[in-house]
Design a protein around this motif. Sequence first.
Motif, PDB file in Angstrom:
ATOM      1  N   VAL A   5      28.504  18.636  33.656  1.00  0.00           N
ATOM      2  CA  VAL A   5      29.724  18.999  34.373  1.00  0.00           C
ATOM      3  C   VAL A   5      29.713  18.258  35.710  1.00  0.00           C
ATOM      4  N   VAL A   6      30.731  17.416  35.918  1.00  0.00           N
ATOM      5  CA  VAL A   6      30.847  16.637  37.151  1.00  0.00           C
ATOM      6  C   VAL A   6      32.089  17.118  37.889  1.00  0.00           C
ATOM      7  N   ASP A  29      24.106  20.874  32.864  1.00  0.00           N
ATOM      8  CA  ASP A  29      23.689  20.251  34.113  1.00  0.00           C
ATOM      9  C   ASP A  29      24.943  20.051  34.957  1.00  0.00           C
ATOM     10  N   VAL A  30      24.848  20.332  36.253  1.00  0.00           N
ATOM     11  CA  VAL A  30      25.995  20.239  37.152  1.00  0.00           C
ATOM     12  C   VAL A  30      25.674  19.287  38.296  1.00  0.00           C
ATOM     13  N   VAL A  31      26.584  18.352  38.551  1.00  0.00           N
ATOM     14  CA  VAL A  31      26.475  17.474  39.716  1.00  0.00           C
ATOM     15  C   VAL A  31      27.831  17.447  40.420  1.00  0.00           C
ATOM     16  N   HIS A  32      27.804  17.082  41.716  1.00  0.00           N
ATOM     17  CA  HIS A  32      29.013  17.206  42.529  1.00  0.00           C
ATOM     18  C   HIS A  32      29.512  15.897  43.122  1.00  0.00           C
ATOM     19  N   ASP A  33      28.861  14.774  42.809  1.00  0.00           N
ATOM     20  CA  ASP A  33      29.371  13.499  43.327  1.00  0.00           C
ATOM     21  C   ASP A  33      29.194  12.404  42.279  1.00  0.00           C
ATOM     22  N   GLY A  44      21.761   9.275  28.758  1.00  0.00           N
ATOM     23  CA  GLY A  44      22.154   9.345  27.348  1.00  0.00           C
ATOM     24  C   GLY A  44      21.789  10.629  26.656  1.00  0.00           C
ATOM     25  N   LYS A  45      21.612  11.723  27.413  1.00  0.00           N
ATOM     26  CA  LYS A  45      21.128  12.970  26.827  1.00  0.00           C
ATOM     27  C   LYS A  45      22.241  13.973  26.530  1.00  0.00           C
ATOM     28  N   TYR A  46      23.496  13.599  26.769  1.00  0.00           N
ATOM     29  CA  TYR A  46      24.565  14.597  26.738  1.00  0.00           C
ATOM     30  C   TYR A  46      25.431  14.499  25.482  1.00  0.00           C
ATOM     31  N   ASP A  47      25.877  15.681  25.041  1.00  0.00           N
ATOM     32  CA  ASP A  47      26.793  15.765  23.912  1.00  0.00           C
ATOM     33  C   ASP A  47      28.240  15.797  24.380  1.00  0.00           C
ATOM     34  N   LEU A  48      28.450  16.030  25.680  1.00  0.00           N
ATOM     35  CA  LEU A  48      29.785  16.076  26.260  1.00  0.00           C
ATOM     36  C   LEU A  48      29.672  15.922  27.775  1.00  0.00           C
ATOM     37  N   ILE A  49      30.648  15.236  28.357  1.00  0.00           N
ATOM     38  CA  ILE A  49      30.752  15.136  29.814  1.00  0.00           C
ATOM     39  C   ILE A  49      32.103  15.707  30.233  1.00  0.00           C
ATOM     40  N   VAL A  50      32.076  16.716  31.112  1.00  0.00           N
ATOM     41  CA  VAL A  50      33.292  17.268  31.707  1.00  0.00           C
ATOM     42  C   VAL A  50      33.413  16.621  33.080  1.00  0.00           C
ATOM     43  N   LEU A  51      34.458  15.822  33.268  1.00  0.00           N
ATOM     44  CA  LEU A  51      34.503  14.898  34.400  1.00  0.00           C
ATOM     45  C   LEU A  51      35.760  15.078  35.244  1.00  0.00           C
TER      46      LEU A  51
END
Length: 225
Positions: A5-6, A29-33, A44-51
């Motif tokens: 989650v970005v 996993d959550v990041v803010h920038d 390359g470990k993610y099944d989905l990116i919420v951007l």
Amino acid sequence: MRVLVVEDEVRLAENIAKGLHESSGYAIDVVHDGEEAITCCWSGKYDLIVLDLMLPQRSGEDILSKLRSAKDQTPVLILTAISDTSRIIDLLNLGADDYLAKPFDLGEMIARCRALIRRGKGAAHPVLSYGDLSVSTGEQSVTVKGQPVVLSPTEYRILEYLMYRPRIIVSKEALLEHLYDFTWQHHSNVIEAHISNLRKKLRAHSPEADLLETSRGRGYRLAEP
């Protein structure tokens, strides 16, 4: 399943992460920038990116462009306050898989995330079947030969992950990374117990053959039907 989650709005990011984890058991996993996001994306470990689009340091559009230029096909759900149709079309043409306009309903977002993950695994239908095993990803229920099997949340997530990868040996590390967040190393000593319990519960409904195999030193996979 593991989701990145970005989102620079901290409270919104926390609500999204909580909703996805509690409803579907995904590791979040959550990041803010944008800079931190691109570093995570390259893993390359993610099944989905919420951007989110509007991010400090690097825009969501730039991140999406770099992912697609690198032939990374991880599903991407865009979050945006933009309502201009032509702008949305540009994002979809750039490689976004779906989008949600802010403010959005959390339940709708969760449903879209599930659909994107299924589609990304080549299983658009919410029911996965392999031999005597059947998993409903919508209801998060499991049957063996039509009989329901009661699993713990972690056991269910292990089985669902393997069901998306039938006949592929999945390492212990890969399972841990997709079951837990950045702290997955802290859980490494319990994965064997979850696997053992899962195998026993499946065997109770299929005593003639194990449905879950262990490849010594390599990992786990579903047994060939």
